[in-house]
Design an enzyme around this catalytic site. Structure first.
Site, PDB file in Angstrom:
ATOM      1  N   SER A  33       0.816  -1.216   0.000  1.00 22.53           N
ATOM      2  CA  SER A  33       0.000   0.000   0.000  1.00 22.53           C
ATOM      3  C   SER A  33       0.849   1.265   0.000  1.00 22.53           C
ATOM      4  CB  SER A  33      -0.971   0.006   1.185  1.00 22.53           C
ATOM      5  OG  SER A  33      -0.257  -0.034   2.404  1.00 22.53           O
ATOM      6  N   ASN A  41       2.075  -4.181 -14.772  1.00 24.97           N
ATOM      7  CA  ASN A  41       1.065  -5.169 -15.162  1.00 24.97           C
ATOM      8  C   ASN A  41      -0.062  -5.249 -14.127  1.00 24.97           C
ATOM      9  OD1 ASN A  41       2.605  -6.420 -13.178  1.00 24.97           O
ATOM     10  ND2 ASN A  41       2.655  -8.401 -14.205  1.00 24.97           N
ATOM     11  N   ASP A  83       2.513 -18.719 -12.178  1.00 23.52           N
ATOM     12  CA  ASP A  83       1.873 -20.034 -12.168  1.00 23.52           C
ATOM     13  C   ASP A  83       2.862 -21.087 -11.690  1.00 23.52           C
ATOM     14  OD1 ASP A  83       3.247 -21.308 -14.439  1.00 23.52           O
ATOM     15  OD2 ASP A  83       2.067 -19.991 -15.709  1.00 23.52           O
ATOM     16  N   TYR A 131       6.375 -22.025 -13.251  1.00 23.07           N
ATOM     17  CA  TYR A 131       7.508 -21.098 -13.187  1.00 23.07           C
ATOM     18  C   TYR A 131       8.283 -21.425 -11.911  1.00 23.07           C
ATOM     19  CZ  TYR A 131       9.991 -16.646 -13.823  1.00 23.07           C
ATOM     20  OH  TYR A 131      10.938 -15.675 -14.025  1.00 23.07           O
ATOM     21  N   PHE A 158      10.217 -11.064 -10.417  1.00 18.90           N
ATOM     22  CA  PHE A 158      10.523  -9.656 -10.658  1.00 18.90           C
ATOM     23  C   PHE A 158       9.284  -8.805 -10.420  1.00 18.90           C
ATOM     24  CE2 PHE A 158      13.734 -11.874 -13.069  1.00 18.90           C
ATOM     25  CZ  PHE A 158      14.858 -11.065 -12.988  1.00 18.90           C
TER      26      PHE A 158
END
Length: 147
Positions: free
Chosen positions: A67, A79, A85, A88, A96
């Site tokens: 926050s 993004n 997922d 990975y 990152f």
């Protein structure tokens, strides 16, 4: 109380504190920049978080800013929410934080910039086409007013 899950974690840096789950405080876990970062307004960078994980089967991780990240550092997550997922999970699959700077900023190694939690994967879904839905209309997008 929910079942405890074990997550295997690899650290890419010895210079950042190891992750810690603080029971009873929050189920979000803070992540830190694993290197010093300097950005000018308008610049974008993948900020390394210094970790890779093997998530439990059937789970994914959601990564969002803390926050205070925008207030403290003037960056936004480009993004808006990262999803890691379960596939990975290799030795070089470091996490990152994709940062866009809205002002000149410096982030020191070890600064808490984002947080994550794990969530169960979405179940298999079958879409059933219909001409009419069973719920009551709410008036369409943005129809709840300003009050």
């Amino acid at each position: 109380m929910s079942e405890t899950k074990t997550i295997r974690i690899k650290y890419f840096s010895d210079d950042i504190p190891h992750l810690e789950y603080i029971d009873g405080k929050s189920d979000w876990i803070d992540l830190r920049a694993s290197e010093d970062v300097e950005l000018k307004a308008g610049e974008w960078k993948l900020i390394p978080l210094g970790i890779a994980m093997e998530l439990p089967a059937g789970y994914e991780a959601h990564i969002v800013p803390r926050s205070s990240t925008y207030k403290n550092f003037g960056i936004i997550q480009s993004n808006h929410m990262g999803v890691v997922d379960g596939s990975y999970c290799g030795d070089n699959d470091q996490w990152f934080f994709p940062a866009l700077a809205v002002r000149d900023t410096k982030i020191q190694k070890g600064e808490r910039i984002c947080q994550f939690r794990i969530m169960e994967n979405q179940p298999r879904i079958i879409f059933e086409e219909t001409d009419h839905l069973g719920g009551k209309d709410r008036g369409g997008f943005g129809s709840t007013g300003k009050n």
